[in-house]
Structures are given as structure tokens and as C-alpha cells.
Design a protein around this motif. Structure first.
Motif, PDB file in Angstrom:
ATOM      1  N   GLN A  21       0.833  -1.200   0.000  1.00 23.14           N
ATOM      2  CA  GLN A  21       0.000   0.000   0.000  1.00 23.14           C
ATOM      3  C   GLN A  21       0.870   1.253   0.000  1.00 23.14           C
ATOM      4  OE1 GLN A  21      -2.414  -0.539   3.485  1.00 23.14           O
ATOM      5  NE2 GLN A  21      -3.779  -2.025   2.516  1.00 23.14           N
ATOM      6  N   HIS A  22       1.892   1.237   0.827  1.00 25.52           N
ATOM      7  CA  HIS A  22       2.809   2.376   0.912  1.00 25.52           C
ATOM      8  C   HIS A  22       3.533   2.597  -0.412  1.00 25.52           C
ATOM      9  CE1 HIS A  22       5.540   5.283   2.660  1.00 25.52           C
ATOM     10  NE2 HIS A  22       6.569   4.585   2.202  1.00 25.52           N
ATOM     11  N   ALA A  23       3.903   1.514  -1.082  1.00 30.56           N
ATOM     12  CA  ALA A  23       4.603   1.629  -2.371  1.00 30.56           C
ATOM     13  C   ALA A  23       3.731   2.331  -3.403  1.00 30.56           C
ATOM     14  CB  ALA A  23       5.018   0.246  -2.878  1.00 30.56           C
ATOM     15  N   ILE A  24       2.427   2.049  -3.392  1.00 34.70           N
ATOM     16  CA  ILE A  24       1.510   2.709  -4.333  1.00 34.70           C
ATOM     17  C   ILE A  24       1.381   4.192  -4.001  1.00 34.70           C
ATOM     18  CG2 ILE A  24      -0.902   2.839  -5.091  1.00 34.70           C
ATOM     19  CD1 ILE A  24      -0.963  -0.238  -4.842  1.00 34.70           C
ATOM     20  N   HIS A  25       1.220   4.512  -2.708  1.00 29.92           N
ATOM     21  CA  HIS A  25       1.153   5.917  -2.296  1.00 29.92           C
ATOM     22  C   HIS A  25       2.416   6.665  -2.706  1.00 29.92           C
ATOM     23  CE1 HIS A  25      -2.567   6.141   0.001  1.00 29.92           C
ATOM     24  NE2 HIS A  25      -2.305   4.959   0.508  1.00 29.92           N
ATOM     25  N   THR A  26       3.563   6.056  -2.444  1.00 32.57           N
ATOM     26  CA  THR A  26       4.836   6.708  -2.749  1.00 32.57           C
ATOM     27  C   THR A  26       5.024   6.868  -4.243  1.00 32.57           C
ATOM     28  OG1 THR A  26       5.750   5.682  -0.749  1.00 32.57           O
ATOM     29  CG2 THR A  26       7.318   6.628  -2.305  1.00 32.57           C
ATOM     30  N   PHE A  27       4.611   5.866  -5.007  1.00 29.45           N
ATOM     31  CA  PHE A  27       4.678   5.947  -6.464  1.00 29.45           C
ATOM     32  C   PHE A  27       3.908   7.172  -6.949  1.00 29.45           C
ATOM     33  CE2 PHE A  27       3.030   5.261 -10.682  1.00 29.45           C
ATOM     34  CZ  PHE A  27       4.057   4.635 -11.374  1.00 29.45           C
ATOM     35  N   PHE A  43       8.349   1.169  -6.727  1.00 34.66           N
ATOM     36  CA  PHE A  43       7.310   0.206  -7.114  1.00 34.66           C
ATOM     37  C   PHE A  43       7.919  -1.135  -7.493  1.00 34.66           C
ATOM     38  CE2 PHE A  43       4.300  -1.777 -10.081  1.00 34.66           C
ATOM     39  CZ  PHE A  43       3.175  -1.798  -9.274  1.00 34.66           C
ATOM     40  N   TRP A  44       9.005  -1.129  -8.262  1.00 29.45           N
ATOM     41  CA  TRP A  44       9.628  -2.388  -8.666  1.00 29.45           C
ATOM     42  C   TRP A  44      10.264  -3.105  -7.487  1.00 29.45           C
ATOM     43  CZ3 TRP A  44       6.938  -3.571 -12.312  1.00 29.45           C
ATOM     44  CH2 TRP A  44       6.761  -2.822 -13.482  1.00 29.45           C
ATOM     45  N   GLU A  45      10.714  -2.358  -6.485  1.00 28.57           N
ATOM     46  CA  GLU A  45      11.222  -2.995  -5.259  1.00 28.57           C
ATOM     47  C   GLU A  45      10.100  -3.771  -4.573  1.00 28.57           C
ATOM     48  OE1 GLU A  45      13.070  -0.174  -2.655  1.00 28.57           O
ATOM     49  OE2 GLU A  45      14.539   0.446  -4.170  1.00 28.57           O
ATOM     50  N   SER A  46       8.915  -3.171  -4.518  1.00 29.78           N
ATOM     51  CA  SER A  46       7.768  -3.846  -3.915  1.00 29.78           C
ATOM     52  C   SER A  46       7.387  -5.080  -4.723  1.00 29.78           C
ATOM     53  CB  SER A  46       6.580  -2.868  -3.850  1.00 29.78           C
ATOM     54  OG  SER A  46       5.457  -3.473  -3.276  1.00 29.78           O
ATOM     55  N   ASP A  47       7.451  -4.954  -6.037  1.00 29.05           N
ATOM     56  CA  ASP A  47       7.160  -6.083  -6.924  1.00 29.05           C
ATOM     57  C   ASP A  47       8.153  -7.225  -6.684  1.00 29.05           C
ATOM     58  OD1 ASP A  47       5.899  -7.447  -9.058  1.00 29.05           O
ATOM     59  OD2 ASP A  47       7.315  -6.632 -10.501  1.00 29.05           O
ATOM     60  N   GLN A 166     -18.617   5.472 -18.351  1.00 30.47           N
ATOM     61  CA  GLN A 166     -19.800   6.304 -18.523  1.00 30.47           C
ATOM     62  C   GLN A 166     -20.057   7.170 -17.291  1.00 30.47           C
ATOM     63  OE1 GLN A 166     -23.192   4.227 -20.075  1.00 30.47           O
ATOM     64  NE2 GLN A 166     -21.978   2.972 -21.449  1.00 30.47           N
ATOM     65  N   ASP A 167     -19.063   7.240 -16.414  1.00 27.70           N
ATOM     66  CA  ASP A 167     -19.160   8.056 -15.205  1.00 27.70           C
ATOM     67  C   ASP A 167     -18.501   9.404 -15.477  1.00 27.70           C
ATOM     68  OD1 ASP A 167     -19.023   9.237 -12.720  1.00 27.70           O
ATOM     69  OD2 ASP A 167     -18.412   7.415 -11.679  1.00 27.70           O
ATOM     70  N   ASP A 168     -19.300  10.455 -15.507  1.00 26.97           N
ATOM     71  CA  ASP A 168     -18.778  11.791 -15.823  1.00 26.97           C
ATOM     72  C   ASP A 168     -17.812  12.307 -14.764  1.00 26.97           C
ATOM     73  OD1 ASP A 168     -20.238  11.860 -18.156  1.00 26.97           O
ATOM     74  OD2 ASP A 168     -21.940  12.924 -17.241  1.00 26.97           O
ATOM     75  N   THR A 169     -17.836  11.700 -13.571  1.00 28.66           N
ATOM     76  CA  THR A 169     -16.936  12.156 -12.513  1.00 28.66           C
ATOM     77  C   THR A 169     -15.551  11.524 -12.617  1.00 28.66           C
ATOM     78  OG1 THR A 169     -17.575  10.405 -10.943  1.00 28.66           O
ATOM     79  CG2 THR A 169     -18.915  12.419 -10.971  1.00 28.66           C
ATOM     80  N   ARG A 170     -15.397  10.553 -13.521  1.00 32.34           N
ATOM     81  CA  ARG A 170     -14.117   9.875 -13.691  1.00 32.34           C
ATOM     82  C   ARG A 170     -13.545  10.210 -15.070  1.00 32.34           C
ATOM     83  NH1 ARG A 170     -13.433   5.590 -10.060  1.00 32.34           N
ATOM     84  NH2 ARG A 170     -11.888   4.604 -11.392  1.00 32.34           N
ATOM     85  N   GLU A 171     -12.294  10.655 -15.100  1.00 31.30           N
ATOM     86  CA  GLU A 171     -11.651  10.940 -16.373  1.00 31.30           C
ATOM     87  C   GLU A 171     -11.457   9.665 -17.175  1.00 31.30           C
ATOM     88  OE1 GLU A 171      -7.525  12.965 -18.098  1.00 31.30           O
ATOM     89  OE2 GLU A 171      -7.997  13.086 -15.960  1.00 31.30           O
ATOM     90  N   ARG A 172     -11.111   8.577 -16.485  1.00 33.08           N
ATOM     91  CA  ARG A 172     -10.939   7.264 -17.106  1.00 33.08           C
ATOM     92  C   ARG A 172     -11.638   6.218 -16.244  1.00 33.08           C
ATOM     93  NH1 ARG A 172      -6.785   7.622 -20.830  1.00 33.08           N
ATOM     94  NH2 ARG A 172      -5.410   9.418 -20.611  1.00 33.08           N
ATOM     95  N   LEU A 173     -11.954   5.067 -16.854  1.00 31.74           N
ATOM     96  CA  LEU A 173     -12.567   3.990 -16.080  1.00 31.74           C
ATOM     97  C   LEU A 173     -11.618   3.515 -14.992  1.00 31.74           C
ATOM     98  CD1 LEU A 173     -14.814   1.933 -15.569  1.00 31.74           C
ATOM     99  CD2 LEU A 173     -13.814   0.493 -17.364  1.00 31.74           C
ATOM    100  N   PHE A 174     -10.337   3.335 -15.354  1.00 31.10           N
ATOM    101  CA  PHE A 174      -9.324   2.890 -14.398  1.00 31.10           C
ATOM    102  C   PHE A 174      -8.351   4.036 -14.105  1.00 31.10           C
ATOM    103  CE2 PHE A 174     -10.586  -0.987 -16.667  1.00 31.10           C
ATOM    104  CZ  PHE A 174     -10.919  -1.817 -15.600  1.00 31.10           C
ATOM    105  N   THR A 175      -8.163   4.334 -12.839  1.00 27.56           N
ATOM    106  CA  THR A 175      -7.145   5.309 -12.448  1.00 27.56           C
ATOM    107  C   THR A 175      -5.775   4.617 -12.410  1.00 27.56           C
ATOM    108  OG1 THR A 175      -7.339   4.821 -10.079  1.00 27.56           O
ATOM    109  CG2 THR A 175      -8.813   6.521 -10.992  1.00 27.56           C
ATOM    110  N   SER A 176      -4.740   5.414 -12.233  1.00 26.95           N
ATOM    111  CA  SER A 176      -3.398   4.842 -12.077  1.00 26.95           C
ATOM    112  C   SER A 176      -3.352   3.892 -10.890  1.00 26.95           C
ATOM    113  CB  SER A 176      -2.363   5.960 -11.872  1.00 26.95           C
ATOM    114  OG  SER A 176      -2.286   6.790 -12.994  1.00 26.95           O
ATOM    115  N   GLU A 177      -4.002   4.285  -9.795  1.00 27.60           N
ATOM    116  CA  GLU A 177      -4.003   3.453  -8.593  1.00 27.60           C
ATOM    117  C   GLU A 177      -4.726   2.128  -8.838  1.00 27.60           C
ATOM    118  OE1 GLU A 177      -4.776   6.640  -8.728  1.00 27.60           O
ATOM    119  OE2 GLU A 177      -4.169   7.723  -6.917  1.00 27.60           O
ATOM    120  N   ASP A 178      -5.850   2.174  -9.571  1.00 25.84           N
ATOM    121  CA  ASP A 178      -6.549   0.936  -9.928  1.00 25.84           C
ATOM    122  C   ASP A 178      -5.612  -0.014 -10.670  1.00 25.84           C
ATOM    123  OD1 ASP A 178      -9.282   1.392  -9.050  1.00 25.84           O
ATOM    124  OD2 ASP A 178      -9.489   2.828 -10.681  1.00 25.84           O
TER     125      ASP A 178
END
Length: 202
Positions: A21-27, A43-47, A166-178
């Protein structure tokens, strides 16, 4: 992390450990401040800590193919493509990262069934991830968190292949975090399944 899909939020909270979780936040923090090299390194260290073969150890240029054929190609080539998208632009490639992570997990799950069921190769050679996960669940050989994580991932994988945002509040269906959560999920579950059938992950 406010824009996470409900499936990736579940995986983030129930499957990923605090260091992942921390690796994603830091990324994300490093990407936002323009420190792309640091973001990727963390991120690759976590991987790498997950073990097995992953994006951290694969050539980031897909032209360099370490797996010319066989089971390893089916299992690990998608991770190489996912890693390439993460290195290039995780926000732009988020849908593709989820797709490639799903292709990896689909190949691993099929191999798991092939190794654990009589005539598994005949029944599961072309099965979808959803069908394979239902079959794995019926075997009752995995822990509950892993089974639930697989089902959550099936939903994400199906969305990456079929749904449009189709959600106007989301720029993309998947965010970077997703995308990053989906990638780490596929790695965690992939290694777990492969080691369960003693298939070498290195």
C-alpha cells in the motif's frame, strides 16, 4: 485513492499488505512531483519482494522476448507488457495494465487447474478467467481471502475488456491506482497459485 473502483479498493484493503500500500502511495506522490525514476524504483522494489518473475525482472521493451514459447510465455509475457505500460505512462495505459495483469492471472489459473485436476488440460485450455476461478473455488483448496480476491479481480478484468467509462466524474474507467493495485494483485495471486502446484516461478 478516493477514485478507486470498489473492486480495487477491496483488494487494496484485504489483499495488499501495508508495505505494498505504501509503495503505491509513494509511487503516486513521486509521479505528481515529477520524480518518475524514484517512483518506478520504489514500485519495482515492492514487486520484487513478492518473488517469482515479475515486471521488476523482465525487459521493459517487449521486443526483447525472454520466453519464445511454452507455458512460461503464456504466463509471463503479459507481465512484460504490463511492466512496459507502467514504465511508459501508467495513467494513459491503466486499462491495458489491468488487461495484461488479467491475462497473466488467467494463464496461471488455467495452469493451476491443469495440474490439480484429472484431464484438466482438456477442460480448461480455453476457459475464461471467470469460469476457471469458479472451478478453483469449488475445489476448496485455497484460503478464503485468495478466493475472494480472485473473484474481485475477475470483475476488474471483465471491465477492462468490455466496459467503457460512462461516469462523468471519472476521467478514465481505471485510475493509475486501480492499475497498480490490479498489477500487484495479479502478482501476489499468481505466485501463490504457482507455488501451490510447485511450478517454478524463477
Amino acid at each position: 485513492m478516493d477514485q478507486l473502483l470498489k473492486e480495487t479498493r477491496w483488494l487494496y484493503e484485504h489483499l495488499l499488505d501495508s508495505e505494498q500500500q505504501h509503495a503505491i502511495h509513494t509511487f503516486m506522490e513521486n509521479k505528481e512531483t515529477g520524480h518518475d525514476t524514484e517512483a518506478l524504483s520504489i514500485f519495482w522494489e515492492s514487486d520484487a519482494e513478492i518473488g517469482g518473475i515479475g515486471g521488476y525482472s523482465l525487459p521493459k521493451n517487449p521486443v526483447q522476448n525472454p520466453f519464445p514459447g511454452g507455458v512460461k510465455r503464456k504466463i509471463y509475457r503479459p507481465l512484460q507488457y504490463a511492466a512496459s505500460e507502467i514504465e511508459r505512462d501508467v495513467a494513459f495505459g491503466s486499462r491495458y495494465i489491468v488487461q495484461y495483469a488479467g491475462m497473466h492471472l488467467e494463464a496461471v489459473a488455467r495452469e493451476y487447474l491443469v495440474q490439480t485436476q484429472t484431464l484438466g488440460i482438456l477442460r480448461n485450455y480455453n476457459s475464461t478467467l471467470g469460469k476457471v476461478v469458479h472451478q478453483i473455488s469449488s475445489l476448496q483448496t485455497l484460503n478464503e481471502t485468495s478466493i475472494q480476491s480472485l473473484f474481485q479481480f475477475v470483475s476488474l478484468y471483465n471491465m477492462s475488456k468490455h466496459e467503457v467509462n460512462q461516469d462523468d466524474t471519472r476521467e478514465r474507467l481505471f485510475t493509475s491506482e486501480d492499475a497498480l493495485i490490479a498489477y500487484l494483485t495479479s502478482r501476489i495471486l499468481g505466485v501463490y497459485l504457482l507455488t501451490s502446484i510447485d511450478l517454478k516461478t524463477q
